[in-house]
Design an enzyme around this catalytic site. Structure first.
Site, PDB file in Angstrom:
ATOM      1  N   CYS A 139       0.904  -1.268  -0.065  1.00 55.83           N
ATOM      2  CA  CYS A 139      -0.107  -0.133  -0.072  1.00 55.83           C
ATOM      3  C   CYS A 139       0.925   1.159   0.051  1.00 55.83           C
ATOM      4  O   CYS A 139       1.729   1.342   0.892  1.00 55.83           O
ATOM      5  CB  CYS A 139      -0.851  -0.087   1.206  1.00 55.83           C
ATOM      6  SG  CYS A 139      -1.869   1.408   1.626  1.00 55.83           S
ATOM      7  N   GLU A 140       0.587   2.161  -1.086  1.00 55.89           N
ATOM      8  CA  GLU A 140       1.470   3.435  -1.110  1.00 55.89           C
ATOM      9  C   GLU A 140       1.170   4.389   0.055  1.00 55.89           C
ATOM     10  O   GLU A 140       1.848   5.111   0.287  1.00 55.89           O
ATOM     11  CB  GLU A 140       1.483   4.001  -2.516  1.00 55.89           C
ATOM     12  CG  GLU A 140       0.015   4.583  -2.896  1.00 55.89           C
ATOM     13  CD  GLU A 140       0.071   5.201  -4.174  1.00 55.89           C
ATOM     14  OE1 GLU A 140      -0.565   6.205  -4.341  1.00 55.89           O
ATOM     15  OE2 GLU A 140       0.703   4.740  -5.011  1.00 55.89           O
ATOM     16  N   HIS A 141      -0.008   4.225   0.744  1.00 58.56           N
ATOM     17  CA  HIS A 141      -0.228   5.240   1.830  1.00 58.56           C
ATOM     18  C   HIS A 141       0.153   4.675   3.112  1.00 58.56           C
ATOM     19  O   HIS A 141       0.634   5.744   3.873  1.00 58.56           O
ATOM     20  CB  HIS A 141      -1.814   5.127   1.726  1.00 58.56           C
ATOM     21  CG  HIS A 141      -2.440   5.644   0.447  1.00 58.56           C
ATOM     22  ND1 HIS A 141      -3.632   4.997   0.233  1.00 58.56           N
ATOM     23  CD2 HIS A 141      -2.189   6.617  -0.412  1.00 58.56           C
ATOM     24  CE1 HIS A 141      -4.036   5.657  -1.017  1.00 58.56           C
ATOM     25  NE2 HIS A 141      -3.105   6.536  -1.203  1.00 58.56           N
ATOM     26  N   HIS A 142       0.534   3.395   3.192  1.00 61.51           N
ATOM     27  CA  HIS A 142       1.054   3.174   4.758  1.00 61.51           C
ATOM     28  C   HIS A 142       2.026   2.175   4.886  1.00 61.51           C
ATOM     29  O   HIS A 142       2.589   1.751   5.738  1.00 61.51           O
ATOM     30  CB  HIS A 142      -0.136   2.503   5.503  1.00 61.51           C
ATOM     31  CG  HIS A 142      -1.480   3.074   5.506  1.00 61.51           C
ATOM     32  ND1 HIS A 142      -2.393   3.178   4.777  1.00 61.51           N
ATOM     33  CD2 HIS A 142      -1.663   4.462   6.561  1.00 61.51           C
ATOM     34  CE1 HIS A 142      -3.378   4.183   5.150  1.00 61.51           C
ATOM     35  NE2 HIS A 142      -2.838   4.627   6.314  1.00 61.51           N
ATOM     36  N   GLN A 180      -5.183  -0.524  -5.048  1.00 59.54           N
ATOM     37  CA  GLN A 180      -5.591  -1.731  -5.948  1.00 59.54           C
ATOM     38  C   GLN A 180      -6.445  -1.112  -7.325  1.00 59.54           C
ATOM     39  O   GLN A 180      -6.340  -1.896  -8.210  1.00 59.54           O
ATOM     40  CB  GLN A 180      -6.693  -2.459  -5.058  1.00 59.54           C
ATOM     41  CG  GLN A 180      -7.211  -3.764  -5.718  1.00 59.54           C
ATOM     42  CD  GLN A 180      -7.730  -4.229  -4.574  1.00 59.54           C
ATOM     43  OE1 GLN A 180      -7.777  -4.526  -3.279  1.00 59.54           O
ATOM     44  NE2 GLN A 180      -8.979  -5.188  -5.207  1.00 59.54           N
ATOM     45  N   HIS A 208      -6.367  -5.696   2.713  1.00 57.15           N
ATOM     46  CA  HIS A 208      -5.380  -4.674   2.652  1.00 57.15           C
ATOM     47  C   HIS A 208      -4.801  -4.590   4.307  1.00 57.15           C
ATOM     48  O   HIS A 208      -5.957  -4.564   5.108  1.00 57.15           O
ATOM     49  CB  HIS A 208      -6.021  -3.233   2.227  1.00 57.15           C
ATOM     50  CG  HIS A 208      -6.204  -3.028   0.977  1.00 57.15           C
ATOM     51  ND1 HIS A 208      -5.777  -2.058   0.158  1.00 57.15           N
ATOM     52  CD2 HIS A 208      -6.877  -3.859   0.200  1.00 57.15           C
ATOM     53  CE1 HIS A 208      -5.950  -2.249  -1.095  1.00 57.15           C
ATOM     54  NE2 HIS A 208      -6.853  -3.302  -0.886  1.00 57.15           N
ATOM     55  N   CYS A 210      -3.599  -2.402   5.913  1.00 64.39           N
ATOM     56  CA  CYS A 210      -3.900  -1.355   6.409  1.00 64.39           C
ATOM     57  C   CYS A 210      -5.236  -0.794   7.008  1.00 64.39           C
ATOM     58  O   CYS A 210      -5.724  -0.022   7.849  1.00 64.39           O
ATOM     59  CB  CYS A 210      -3.682   0.058   5.452  1.00 64.39           C
ATOM     60  SG  CYS A 210      -4.641  -0.033   3.784  1.00 64.39           S
TER      61      CYS A 210
END
Length: 248
Positions: A139-142, A180, A208, A210
């Site tokens: 995940c590019e956010h977390h 995704q 996910h 996250c």
């Protein structure tokens, strides 16, 4: 006023040349060198051709950047209140840096490299499906894992792709920092550009971390995304056949 109307008409034609929200490999654009009003030239869309020149990291880059990534992990450990010099953590920054490079090894690869010798002329016009392809991403956010399954189907147009290459396409795009929704579209567009099939369908079912390890902490939640191109979007019967077969 006449020039404004021509520009509006050109913009409308460009939108109509898109394929189900994606871009055709060649678009018509107004010539900037010709003085002939309304004359157009063919030019490859950079967005459609970008998949051929995607490699943004090399093996040499890995070797060069490994010390700085390891140093960053050491800083993170210190920031978390740990001692990076204690025995159990002494090699952790290097292990973590090497692991992160592996998790994102898709940046080192180009789709065109794996497809050049795996596209075959074949008079086959029935649906081809490879389902339950294991997928691991980040995940590019977390910066925590995404994992699940990918289902791919396409309707050939006189050309087929080696079956293992579908899994390789998934591997290249998933081994990057991702969301995704984008991953699903990238897989579908790459197959469309490489084969020019009558249609492509991609469905991803994923968990996910996250959402599992943090935040709402919903242990059993799954995210399902799909991209349908060509007849998979336009023809409900084709789409339903694909969705039925991947669930069977």
């Amino acid at each position: 006023m006449e020039r404004s109307n021509q520009n509006e008409k050109l913009a409308t034609n460009t939108q109509n040349n898109s394929v189900n929200g994606h871009f055709e490999s060649v678009k018509k654009v107004r010539s900037r060198t010709s003085g002939t009003p309304g004359e157009t030239v063919s030019r490859a869309s950079p967005l459609m051709e970008s998949w051929k020149e995607e490699r943004t990291r090399s093996v040499e880059d890995n070797e060069t950047s490994l010390p700085s990534i390891a140093a960053a992990y050491s800083t993170i450990l210190s920031g978390l209140g740990e001692d990076p010099l204690r025995q159990g953590l002494l090699k952790t920054p290097w292990r973590a840096a090497t692991a992160m490079q592996y998790f994102t090894k898709g940046y080192q690869e180009k789709i065109i490299d794996i497809l050049n010798d795996a596209i075959f002329d074949e008079d086959h016009d029935e649906m081809v499906i490879v389902k339950d392809i294991d997928m691991f991403s980040m995940c590019e956010h977390h910066l925590v894992p995404i994992f699940g399954r990918v289902h791919i189907g396409y309707l050939p147009n006189k050309r087929v792709l080696g079956l293992s290459k579908l899994a390789r396409i998934v591997e290249i795009y998933s081994r990057r920092l991702q969301v995704q929704e984008r991953l699903t579209k990238q897989i579908a567009v790459a197959i469309t550009e490489a084969l020019q099939p009558a249609g492509v369908g991609v469905v991803i079912e994923a968990t996910h971390m996250c959402m599992v390890m943090r935040g709402v902490q919903k242990m059993n939640s799954k995210t399902v995304t799909s991209t349908m191109l060509g007849v998979f979007r336009e023809d409900p019967k084709t789409r339903d056949e694909f969705l039925t077969l991947i669930r069977s």
